[in-house]
Design a protein around this motif. Sequence first.
Motif, PDB file in Angstrom:
ATOM      1  N   PHE A   1      74.525  57.528 -17.793  1.00  0.00           N
ATOM      2  CA  PHE A   1      74.781  56.312 -17.025  1.00  0.00           C
ATOM      3  C   PHE A   1      76.176  55.839 -17.365  1.00  0.00           C
ATOM      4  O   PHE A   1      76.579  55.851 -18.520  1.00  0.00           O
ATOM      5  N   ILE A   2      76.893  55.399 -16.352  1.00  0.00           N
ATOM      6  CA  ILE A   2      78.219  54.836 -16.600  1.00  0.00           C
ATOM      7  C   ILE A   2      78.498  53.838 -15.484  1.00  0.00           C
ATOM      8  O   ILE A   2      78.052  54.027 -14.352  1.00  0.00           O
ATOM      9  N   GLY A   3      79.164  52.751 -15.817  1.00  0.00           N
ATOM     10  CA  GLY A   3      79.424  51.734 -14.815  1.00  0.00           C
ATOM     11  C   GLY A   3      80.777  51.091 -15.000  1.00  0.00           C
ATOM     12  O   GLY A   3      81.472  51.321 -15.983  1.00  0.00           O
ATOM     13  N   CYS A   4      81.103  50.276 -14.043  1.00  0.00           N
ATOM     14  CA  CYS A   4      82.370  49.554 -14.043  1.00  0.00           C
ATOM     15  C   CYS A   4      82.095  48.115 -14.443  1.00  0.00           C
ATOM     16  O   CYS A   4      81.246  47.450 -13.847  1.00  0.00           O
TER      17      CYS A   4
ATOM     18  N   PRO B   1      82.227  38.886 -17.365  1.00  0.00           N
ATOM     19  CA  PRO B   1      81.949  40.308 -17.155  1.00  0.00           C
ATOM     20  C   PRO B   1      80.508  40.525 -16.714  1.00  0.00           C
ATOM     21  O   PRO B   1      79.651  39.651 -16.889  1.00  0.00           O
ATOM     22  N   CYS B   2      80.234  41.690 -16.179  1.00  0.00           N
ATOM     23  CA  CYS B   2      78.869  42.029 -15.769  1.00  0.00           C
ATOM     24  C   CYS B   2      78.242  43.011 -16.751  1.00  0.00           C
ATOM     25  O   CYS B   2      77.350  43.776 -16.394  1.00  0.00           O
ATOM     26  N   ALA B   3      78.697  42.993 -18.008  1.00  0.00           N
ATOM     27  CA  ALA B   3      78.117  43.847 -19.050  1.00  0.00           C
ATOM     28  C   ALA B   3      78.194  43.121 -20.373  1.00  0.00           C
ATOM     29  O   ALA B   3      79.068  42.277 -20.588  1.00  0.00           O
ATOM     30  N   GLY B   4      77.269  43.464 -21.259  1.00  0.00           N
ATOM     31  CA  GLY B   4      77.297  42.807 -22.555  1.00  0.00           C
ATOM     32  C   GLY B   4      76.380  43.441 -23.579  1.00  0.00           C
ATOM     33  O   GLY B   4      75.585  44.322 -23.276  1.00  0.00           O
ATOM     34  N   TYR B   5      76.530  42.947 -24.796  1.00  0.00           N
ATOM     35  CA  TYR B   5      75.688  43.375 -25.920  1.00  0.00           C
ATOM     36  C   TYR B   5      74.480  42.454 -26.031  1.00  0.00           C
ATOM     37  O   TYR B   5      73.483  42.785 -26.643  1.00  0.00           O
TER      38      TYR B   5
ATOM     39  N   GLY C   1      91.196  54.354 -21.353  1.00  0.00           N
ATOM     40  CA  GLY C   1      90.017  54.984 -20.766  1.00  0.00           C
ATOM     41  C   GLY C   1      88.760  54.730 -21.586  1.00  0.00           C
ATOM     42  O   GLY C   1      87.851  55.560 -21.632  1.00  0.00           O
ATOM     43  N   THR C   2      88.689  53.578 -22.195  1.00  0.00           N
ATOM     44  CA  THR C   2      87.586  53.230 -23.091  1.00  0.00           C
ATOM     45  C   THR C   2      86.259  53.127 -22.343  1.00  0.00           C
ATOM     46  O   THR C   2      86.179  52.504 -21.292  1.00  0.00           O
ATOM     47  N   VAL C   3      85.238  53.747 -22.915  1.00  0.00           N
ATOM     48  CA  VAL C   3      83.867  53.596 -22.453  1.00  0.00           C
ATOM     49  C   VAL C   3      83.090  53.001 -23.616  1.00  0.00           C
ATOM     50  O   VAL C   3      83.144  53.523 -24.731  1.00  0.00           O
ATOM     51  N   GLU C   4      82.405  51.891 -23.370  1.00  0.00           N
ATOM     52  CA  GLU C   4      81.673  51.212 -24.428  1.00  0.00           C
ATOM     53  C   GLU C   4      80.176  51.230 -24.134  1.00  0.00           C
ATOM     54  O   GLU C   4      79.761  51.017 -23.001  1.00  0.00           O
ATOM     55  N   ALA C   5      79.378  51.456 -25.164  1.00  0.00           N
ATOM     56  CA  ALA C   5      77.929  51.356 -25.038  1.00  0.00           C
ATOM     57  C   ALA C   5      77.557  49.877 -24.983  1.00  0.00           C
ATOM     58  O   ALA C   5      78.062  49.076 -25.762  1.00  0.00           O
TER      59      ALA C   5
END
Length: 151
Positions: free
Chosen positions: A104-107, A118-122, A140-144
Amino acid sequence: MSDKTDDDEPPRHCMKIAICTPVHGDVRAGYTRSLTQMILHTMKADPAIELAYLLESCSNVALARQPLVELAIDRDADWILWIDSDHDFPPDALFQLIARGEPFIGCNQSRREPQARPCAGYGFEEDEFVWTTPDKVRAGTVEAVEWMGLA
């Protein structure tokens, strides 16, 4: 000389990708341009990738996602690429995502609110949101993350 013929080779499994777009109203011109360029780029770069374009119109975009999933499953899609009808993206966007090798990967884009978040978080507290910075983009960082909305 080999007795093996082309008929003896196992069939190559092509990757099937359903491009799913939930939409309310009309799609934007930038989206149409981006989508066309991405499809042409993908077909030229790797003809073995099978694309299905699926669009579902509904006044509640979130509700439009379920029928799109069902259509993708009916077409035996290996992957779903969610793209909203107001997004712009580069022609190689699909290959950039595939190259990551993630399930899974998103913007992480800002929400449409007076105080954009943002639309993502911990977690769901203000200090637990994942903020995308210019440095992260350049790297090009991808964060879990624990959660991510679908734009």
